[in-house]
Design an enzyme around this catalytic site. Structure first.
Site, PDB file in Angstrom:
ATOM      1  N   SER A   1       3.186  -5.401   4.740  1.00 33.92           N
ATOM      2  CA  SER A   1       2.473  -4.304   5.414  1.00 33.92           C
ATOM      3  C   SER A   1       1.243  -4.870   6.105  1.00 33.92           C
ATOM      4  O   SER A   1       0.710  -5.908   5.685  1.00 33.92           O
ATOM      5  CB  SER A   1       2.015  -3.275   4.372  1.00 33.92           C
ATOM      6  OG  SER A   1       1.088  -2.369   4.933  1.00 33.92           O
TER       7      SER A   1
ATOM      8  N   TYR B   1      -1.840  -0.983  -3.717  1.00 35.69           N
ATOM      9  CA  TYR B   1      -0.858  -1.241  -2.654  1.00 35.69           C
ATOM     10  C   TYR B   1      -1.206  -2.500  -1.847  1.00 35.69           C
ATOM     11  O   TYR B   1      -0.349  -3.368  -1.642  1.00 35.69           O
ATOM     12  CB  TYR B   1      -0.782  -0.017  -1.736  1.00 35.69           C
ATOM     13  CG  TYR B   1       0.292  -0.072  -0.683  1.00 35.69           C
ATOM     14  CD1 TYR B   1       1.622   0.212  -1.008  1.00 35.69           C
ATOM     15  CD2 TYR B   1      -0.015  -0.380   0.642  1.00 35.69           C
ATOM     16  CE1 TYR B   1       2.621   0.180  -0.027  1.00 35.69           C
ATOM     17  CE2 TYR B   1       0.973  -0.417   1.616  1.00 35.69           C
ATOM     18  CZ  TYR B   1       2.294  -0.132   1.268  1.00 35.69           C
ATOM     19  OH  TYR B   1       3.268  -0.175   2.246  1.00 35.69           O
TER      20      TYR B   1
HETATM   21  N1  LIG Z   1       6.279   3.542   6.561  1.00 34.14           N
HETATM   22  C1  LIG Z   1       5.275   2.769   6.902  1.00 34.14           C
HETATM   23  O1  LIG Z   1       4.411   3.144   7.723  1.00 34.14           O
HETATM   24  C2  LIG Z   1       5.155   1.373   6.318  1.00 34.14           C
HETATM   25  C3  LIG Z   1       4.123   0.558   6.806  1.00 34.14           C
HETATM   26  C4  LIG Z   1       4.008  -0.718   6.301  1.00 34.14           C
HETATM   27  C5  LIG Z   1       4.896  -1.184   5.345  1.00 34.14           C
HETATM   28  N2  LIG Z   1       5.887  -0.373   4.893  1.00 34.14           N
HETATM   29  C6  LIG Z   1       6.818  -0.938   3.899  1.00 34.14           C
HETATM   30  O2  LIG Z   1       8.145  -0.776   4.361  1.00 34.14           O
HETATM   31  C7  LIG Z   1       9.022  -0.556   3.247  1.00 34.14           C
HETATM   32  C8  LIG Z   1       9.777   0.748   3.421  1.00 34.14           C
HETATM   33  O3  LIG Z   1       8.856   1.814   3.534  1.00 34.14           O
HETATM   34  P1  LIG Z   1       9.321   3.306   3.920  1.00 34.14           P
HETATM   35  O4  LIG Z   1       8.149   3.985   4.512  1.00 34.14           O
HETATM   36  O5  LIG Z   1      10.599   3.245   4.664  1.00 34.14           O
HETATM   37  O6  LIG Z   1       9.563   3.914   2.466  1.00 34.14           O
HETATM   38  P2  LIG Z   1      10.396   5.199   2.010  1.00 34.14           P
HETATM   39  O7  LIG Z   1       9.624   5.816   0.902  1.00 34.14           O
HETATM   40  O8  LIG Z   1      10.815   6.051   3.172  1.00 34.14           O
HETATM   41  O9  LIG Z   1      11.745   4.537   1.424  1.00 34.14           O
HETATM   42  C9  LIG Z   1      11.704   3.737   0.275  1.00 34.14           C
HETATM   43  C10 LIG Z   1      13.095   3.675  -0.318  1.00 34.14           C
HETATM   44  O10 LIG Z   1      13.018   2.874  -1.509  1.00 34.14           O
HETATM   45  C11 LIG Z   1      13.711   3.524  -2.551  1.00 34.14           C
HETATM   46  N3  LIG Z   1      13.145   3.121  -3.828  1.00 34.14           N
HETATM   47  C12 LIG Z   1      11.981   3.524  -4.400  1.00 34.14           C
HETATM   48  N4  LIG Z   1      11.823   2.946  -5.607  1.00 34.14           N
HETATM   49  C13 LIG Z   1      12.925   2.177  -5.806  1.00 34.14           C
HETATM   50  C14 LIG Z   1      13.358   1.353  -6.866  1.00 34.14           C
HETATM   51  N5  LIG Z   1      12.637   1.235  -8.007  1.00 34.14           N
HETATM   52  N6  LIG Z   1      14.517   0.678  -6.738  1.00 34.14           N
HETATM   53  C15 LIG Z   1      15.283   0.815  -5.610  1.00 34.14           C
HETATM   54  N7  LIG Z   1      14.929   1.613  -4.578  1.00 34.14           N
HETATM   55  C16 LIG Z   1      13.761   2.277  -4.677  1.00 34.14           C
HETATM   56  C17 LIG Z   1      13.538   5.016  -2.277  1.00 34.14           C
HETATM   57  O11 LIG Z   1      14.536   5.784  -2.935  1.00 34.14           O
HETATM   58  C18 LIG Z   1      13.644   5.046  -0.748  1.00 34.14           C
HETATM   59  O12 LIG Z   1      14.994   5.186  -0.326  1.00 34.14           O
HETATM   60  C19 LIG Z   1       8.127  -0.607   1.999  1.00 34.14           C
HETATM   61  O13 LIG Z   1       8.143  -1.921   1.488  1.00 34.14           O
HETATM   62  C20 LIG Z   1       6.765  -0.256   2.543  1.00 34.14           C
HETATM   63  O14 LIG Z   1       5.727  -0.746   1.731  1.00 34.14           O
HETATM   64  C21 LIG Z   1       6.033   0.895   5.347  1.00 34.14           C
END
Ligand SMILES: NC(=O)c1ccc[n+]([C@@H]2O[C@H](COP(=O)([O-])OP(=O)(O)OC[C@H]3O[C@@H](n4cnc5c(N)ncnc54)[C@H](O)[C@@H]3O)[C@@H](O)[C@H]2O)c1
Length: 266
Positions: A148, A161
């Site tokens: 991130s 985080y």
């Molecule tokens: N959305 C953003 O703006 C953003 C920005 C920077 C980084 N990220 C990173 O990108 C990645 C995805 O983020 P997102 O926003 O798509 O998240 P999200 O919450 O939409 O999706 C996360 C997925 O992970 C699954 N999950 C949660 N705990 C789990 C576990 N213990 N085992 C297996 N699966 C599990 C959930 O069921 C979900 O399908 C993450 O690593 C997040 O930190 C996201």
């Protein structure tokens, strides 16, 4: 001067490749599953949320997996080998950022800290631990860790985080160096704010969508498909000299410094 440009978008050829995406049921992970499946890969969506299997397109194999469980991680890797014959790409994407984690650390409850460590840090470690022996046997493979922008620059109340995301970057550097001579590349990707259900829900609750968009020099937040495109490139042979490093996919957000925010309307 030749002004011709290739038309259409870049498409990677992934027929015959086997890809595991943790947390592939939603948001960025789902876009990564879709992009790999469209390019011909056999995709395993490893997610703790079984309901997310319901609307996966044909060709994406759902496997229940809680990345905080050693047994689940081991069985996802075994499933890939048994049913698809190997593992070419692991995308460590599953992570959580519960509401209770938005707190200064002296108010952060220990259960939240432990849960985030178990999923966001140890989950990446566990999956790599069970996938790497397969990649070592093949003398090839790519691992992509979703980190991130908050791995690199902080904000208030991300005391769990941010540091853990930072460790995801360091895992990629460490593993990338460690396995470079074995034909295995490891990288991390650091997105800016991306339009996912999680971010949309937070913005609906707290407002500030326009301000958040303006913090990105491109004037908008990103789409999950734009992160997926970067992951597909990094996983392809076009990125064959790229390892043990991080790519920020953030619309320029990370280059804003203390003088920000010149684009703000407020
Ligand atoms: N959305 C953003 O703006 C953003 C920005 C920077 C980084 N990220 C990173 O990108 C990645 C995805 O983020 P997102 O926003 O798509 O998240 P999200 O919450 O939409 O999706 C996360 C997925 O992970 C699954 N999950 C949660 N705990 C789990 C576990 N213990 N085992 C297996 N699966 C599990 C959930 O069921 C979900 O399908 C993450 O690593 C997040 O930190 C996201």
């Amino acid at each position: 001067m030749n002004s011709r440009r290739p038309s259409g978008s870049v498409r990677y050829e992934n027929h015959g490749r086997v890809v595991i995406v943790t947390g592939g049921g939603s948001g960025i992970g789902r876009a990564i599953c879709d992009a790999f499946a469209l390019s011909g890969a056999a995709v395993i969506c490893a997610d703790v949320n079984d309901a997310s299997a319901a609307d996966l397109p044909d060709g994406i194999d759902f496997v229940h997996c809680d990345v905080s469980s050693e047994a689940d991680c081991r069985s996802v890797a075994a499933h890939a080998v048994k049913c698809h014959g190997g593992i070419d790409v692991l995308v460590n994407n599953a992570a959580i950022q519960p509401k209770s984690s938005y707190a200064p650390i002296h108010q952060l409850d220990s259960d939240t800290w432990r849960e985030m460590l178990a999923v966001n840090l140890s989950g990446y470690h566990r999956m790599a631990k069970h996938v790497l022996p397969v990649m070592l046997g093949q003398a090839s493979g790519v691992i992509v860790n979703l980190a991130s922008g908050q791995a690199h620059r902080t904000a208030r109340e991300v005391g769990a985080y941010g540091p853990i995301k930072s460790a995801n970057v360091m895992q990629a550097r460490q593993w990338g160096v460690e396995y470079a001579r074995e034909g295995i590349r490891v990288v991390s990707v650091s997105p800016g704010a991306i339009d996912t259900p999680l971010v949309r829900a937070t913005l609906q609750e707290q407002g500030g969508a326009e301000a958040l968009a303006n913090r990105h020099p491109l004037g908008r937040i990103g789409q999950s498909s734009e992160v997926a495109a970067a992951v597909l490139w990094l996983s392809s042979n076009d990125a064959s000299f790229v390892t043990a490093t991080d790519l920020e996919v953030d619309g320029g957000l990370g280059s804003f410094g203390a003088f920000a925010d010149p684009y703000s309307q407020d």
